[in-house]
Design an enzyme around this catalytic site. Structure first.
Site, PDB file in Angstrom:
ATOM      1  N   ASP A  79       1.247   5.584   6.478  1.00 24.78           N
ATOM      2  CA  ASP A  79      -0.013   5.010   6.020  1.00 24.78           C
ATOM      3  C   ASP A  79      -0.766   4.400   7.193  1.00 24.78           C
ATOM      4  OD1 ASP A  79      -2.083   3.585   4.893  1.00 24.78           O
ATOM      5  OD2 ASP A  79      -0.850   2.391   3.532  1.00 24.78           O
ATOM      6  N   GLU A  91       0.808  -1.223   0.000  1.00 24.60           N
ATOM      7  CA  GLU A  91       0.000   0.000   0.000  1.00 24.60           C
ATOM      8  C   GLU A  91       0.843   1.275   0.000  1.00 24.60           C
ATOM      9  OE1 GLU A  91      -2.581  -0.901   3.251  1.00 24.60           O
ATOM     10  OE2 GLU A  91      -3.639  -2.418   2.083  1.00 24.60           O
TER      11      GLU A  91
END
Lengths: 735, 170
Positions: free
Chosen positions: A194, A172
């Site tokens: 994140d 991600e």
């Protein structure tokens, strides 16, 4: 026309699907205009299944039959701490499956986690198909950078079940960095912070125009926005308990209302500095309905979650140090994930990195956009962007004494391959077994067990004469593959996996057959496959008898093998002549599910899965030539005595001897006895199935070994030395 | 990207076991960190598995082999602990490849000693240094060096300890 390939951000709480074309990236909205789809699956009373935002609304009145946050559970073992925690929080029933895996029980049906995630993926696929007006079969799916092999494989399985060819699994934060830097010709070093619904990742990347090199990545797969919500829920429930004497946690419906209100309040704090939480008539008290009322300020919320925030920065410390950089010297910090909209998080990140966080990318959409960019470049012949990622966790091999030795350290660039040479420990030993872990501890049990492998089919010889090269590969998806071959003959050993958290190949196939996901009522009706009218399960037999298998599925079918010799022979693949050279020894195909290897199977390896190196979370029976005799729990191998290895490698034998009262001056024979005794205690040890010692085993020391197994919940490798019947049979066969 | 003909890729994969990491990345023996990184990027542009999806299977397999070798080479050469160990490994004719853990282990042995006695006296010397007893540290290091003559790590520490000794006596 080029293939259409989409990018999917399969999140803990929310998911997105995007498509890139000609330099523009669109996050695709459903017919209601929503770009964000809740990762929630609701099982209705009438047998239908709904996914997404409407399913999420179902949580309040039917929490037992509404599965949310499946990503927290995917690829986990039942005994893990994370699952224990989830079982305490979740209203739906989380049960244990065979092999320590997980199943979700809803409305008298059982689903694996990949099946649940596949329902979300199928919804996203349908959204994309409706938007694009054509069918979509290829996708890049993102996972948290800190996901281990089991979790990655399970996610990939989910993609397959959803009818997608998973071009790549990418991390991600790497995807977000791609969304941030793609096509801008940047030369920067950035951190991607994140914080998602359920996981936290930090990656430090160096962007060199067309290259995105991950310098380091660290994370926590059980820390996310939902943990922030939990803090708020706890505070409100405690306050309510103090005021009224009623514990809202004991009422499923009240608790779900509390969850929804807490999440809403948290989101409101992204904009306002204070929010009024009101849940009217949440529960009935002795004198009528009671309500929750609380004014939450940003400051109060900050104090509730401060320790969670600090946990993220500890992880940042590690990542920054591993990258060999200083936080304030970075060119930027990119925020990803819904919770990073919260001012308290932005402020904390600003303070930690001593710079203003970048706001170029949308924290909710960046990951799916990056995935789409990568998907697009993968289907276009002219690839112009390269992701150089790393493995987030050290790959380890279990050796004597409960130690797990590092084979590939974390933050090593992938793809990578390392080979260790082992030798047999007993004369005429027939199989060897190794355990593989991922994690950062030298104590085996503190790491995540990935699998146990038994190799057989190599030449039988006196101890020390057989050398087996075991090759560990981490591919570009971050997925681990293991192969073994006899060094002398170059013959590949057959592999049997005796531990795996994931779905087996045949399980996946039968799930695809059942097409359970077709029951999902998607919001995009045009292209939705027709609903299955019959009960898929009652027809399972029939379906299996006439399986419309694709070529690749057929290729993966196990051949019915009972003869180990035949299996060993078949383990020399079709392209054997080339493979004999040492240089080619490493070119052997690996059985990942990556499209590459699928193709390999298709074109070159029609049937014999036995020949293939095993996937860690593959199927136990699949590669089993015969029930391998789980015989005496003896250490079966040690590092081959090459000079270089001895220089540093802890010799398992030596280690065992250290634990013995009087290890000095033992001759070889005594040493073997010592080992035997030792290993009865150390079940973590590598052990063998050795028919030559069968007679000794009729007098086993019965009690010692299982004890250890019970004490150690992580030690789920099959206890050896118990199956004497099979052992006898094996001897009969030999005679 | 620097396109290679499929035949060249296949040939390179066949000899990748014999190419040392400097040859693989087209580097001089004295390449610095920046040059190593640039070489990693440049070779990755050609041999990243994603760059070769459209090629035939056998070529893709060859590319996968080379890509893994490139990661290995980069992991060794960029690492200031592993690279000296690899250089020694090359000099001593140990072969073109070196397992990562092996490089790490060899380096640790170089710093902490290759013999049990060497390690033991080296450890004692470090304890002496922590206590501030540099005279004792020097004695222990000298003893360690009798077991491992020429150990650079030991010698380096001994030089430092002697400097401290001169300082304190001056």
């Amino acid at each position: 026309m080029a293939d259409i390939a989409i990018g999917i951000d399969l999140g803990t709480s929310n998911s997105c699907v995007a498509r890139a074309e000609d330099g523009t990236v669109d996050v695709l909205a459903n017919p209601y205009g929503e770009k964000i789809t809740a990762s929630v699956v609701a099982f209705r009373e009438d047998g239908s299944i709904t996914v997404g935002n409407s399913a999420k609304a179902n949580i309040i009145h039917d929490p037992e039959n509404t599965v949310s946050s499946a990503k927290r559970l995917i690829g986990r073992y039942y005994f893990s701490e994370e699952v224990k925690k989830a079982r305490a929080i979740c209203a739906y029933d989380i049960a244990e499956s065979e092999g320590h895996g997980l199943r979700i029980n809803v409305r008298n049906e059982q689903f694996s986690l990949p099946e649940i995630s596949a329902m979300v993926l199928r919804e996203l696929k349908a959204i994309a198909e409706a938007r694009l007006g054509q069918s979509v079969s290829k996708a890049v799916i993102t996972v948290p950078a800190y996901f281990n092999d089991n979790q990655r494989q399970a996610t990939k399985d989910a993609g397959r079940i959803a009818g997608l060819e998973v071009l790549r699994i990418i991390n991600e934060p790497t995807a977000a960095a791609l969304a941030y830097g793609f096509g801008k010709g940047l030369k920067q070093r950035v951190a991607v912070y994140d914080l998602g619904g359920g996981t936290f990742d930090i990656s430090v990347l160096e962007i060199g125009e067309d290259i995105f090199e991950v310098l380091s990545t660290c994370g926590d797969t059980f820390l996310g926005g939902e943990d922030f919500d939990d803090r708020l829920i706890d505070m409100l429930a405690d306050e309510f308990l103090a005021n009224t004497g009623i514990n809202l946690r004991n009422d499923r419906f009240a608790l779900e209302k509390l969850k929804v209100a807490s999440e809403d309040a948290k989101k409101a704090l992204s904009v306002d500095s204070a929010v009024d939480i009101r849940i009217p008539d949440i529960i009935e008290g002795p004198e009528g309905m009671l309500s929750v009322e609380h004014q939450l300020t940003s400051v109060e919320f900050g104090s509730l979650v401060n320790d969670l925030l600090q946990r993220t920065f500890k992880v940042c410390d590690e990542a920054v140090q591993e990258a060999g950089v200083v936080a304030r010297d970075l060119d930027g910090v990119v925020l990803v994930g819904g919770p990073t909209r919260l001012p308290i998080i932005r402020d904390a990140v600003r303070a930690y990195f001593q710079m203003e966080p970048k706001t170029d990318v949308d924290p909710d959409l960046a990951v799916s956009m990056g995935a789409a960019i990568h998907a697009s470049s993968l289907v276009n012949p002219k690839n112009d962007t390269f992701l150089l990622d790393v493995t987030p966790l050290s790959l380890r091999i279990g050796v004597a004494g409960g130690i797990a030795e590092s084979v590939i350290e974390r933050n090593t660039p992938v793809p990578i391959e390392q080979t260790r040479t082992f030798t047999t420990f007993k004369d005429y030993q027939e199989s060897v077994s190794i355990r593989i872990y991922q994690g950062e501890s030298r104590e085996a049990e503190e790491n995540e067990p990935l699998g146990q492998f038994e190799f057989s089919g190599f030449a039988k010889a006196r101890r020390g004469e057989v050398e087996i090269d075991v090759t560990f590969e981490i591919d570009t998806d971050g997925i681990v593959n293991v192969t073994a071959r006899d060094r002398d003959t170059g013959q590949k050993a057959s592999i049997r996996i005796t531990l795996s958290s994931g779905l087996s190949e045949s399980e996946i196939e039968s799930i695809i057959e059942r097409a359970n996901t077709d029951r999902v009522e998607t919001t995009t009706l045009e292209i939705t496959p027709p609903p299955v009218s019959r009960d898929p399960r009652s027809e399972l037999e029939e379906a299996l008898s006439t399986p419309p298998l694709s070529d690749s599925q057929r290729a993966l079918e196990p051949v019915s093998e009972s003869d180990p010799a035949a299996s060993a022979a078949s383990s020399t693949p079709a392209h054997a002549p080339d493979e004999a050279t040492p240089a080619d020894a490493v070119t052997q195909p690996f059985l990942g599910m990556s499209p590459d290897s699928d193709d390999l199977l298709l074109d070159e390896e029609p049937a014999p899965l036995l020949a293939e190196p095993a996937r860690l979370s593959g199927e136990p029976q699949l590669a089993a030539p015969e029930p391998i005799v789980a015989a005496s729990p003896e250490p079966f191998f040690e590092e081959a005595p090459t000079d270089e290895m001895v220089a540093y490698t802890k010799n398992p034998k030596a280690m065992d001897l250290d634990l013995e009262p009087d290890p000095v001056g033992l001759d070889i024979d005594t040493e073997v006895e010592t080992e035997d005794n030792q290993v009865v205690e150390l079940t973590d040890d590598l052990h063998i199935a050795n028919t030559q010692t069968a007679s000794e085993l009729h007098d086993p020391e019965p009690e010692a070994e299982p004890q250890v197994l019970e004490e150690n919940p992580h030690d789920l490798f099959e206890p050896a030395g118990t199956d004497l019947t099979t052992l006898d049979e094996a001897e009969d066969e030999k005679g | 990207m620097a396109a290679l003909a499929p035949a060249e890729i296949l040939a390179l994969a066949r000899i990748s076991e014999e190419l040392d990491y400097y040859q693989l990345l087209h580097l001089q023996d004295d390449a610095n960190a920046r040059q190593i990184k640039d070489a990693y990027y440049e070779t990755s542009r050609t041999f990243h598995p994603d760059a070769c999806r459209h090629l035939p299977d056998d070529v893709r397999r060859a590319v996968a082999v080379i890509a893994k070798r490139i990661s290995e080479a980069y992991s060794i050469l960029r690492d200031p602990r592993r690279r000296p160990a690899y250089d020694r490994h090359l000099e001593s004719g140990g072969g073109a490849r070196m397992q990562l853990a092996q490089a790490e282990g060899a380096q640790r042995a170089e710093v902490e000693g290759k013999t049990p006695q060497g390690r033991q006296y080296f450890t004692l010397a470090n304890q002496d240094i922590r206590r501030g007893d540099f005279a004792a540290a020097a004695r222990n290091l000298q003893t360690a060096l009798t077991f491992e003559p020429g150990n650079e790590g030991f010698e380096k520490l001994l030089v430092e300890v002697r400097e401290k000794l001169e300082h304190s006596s001056a």
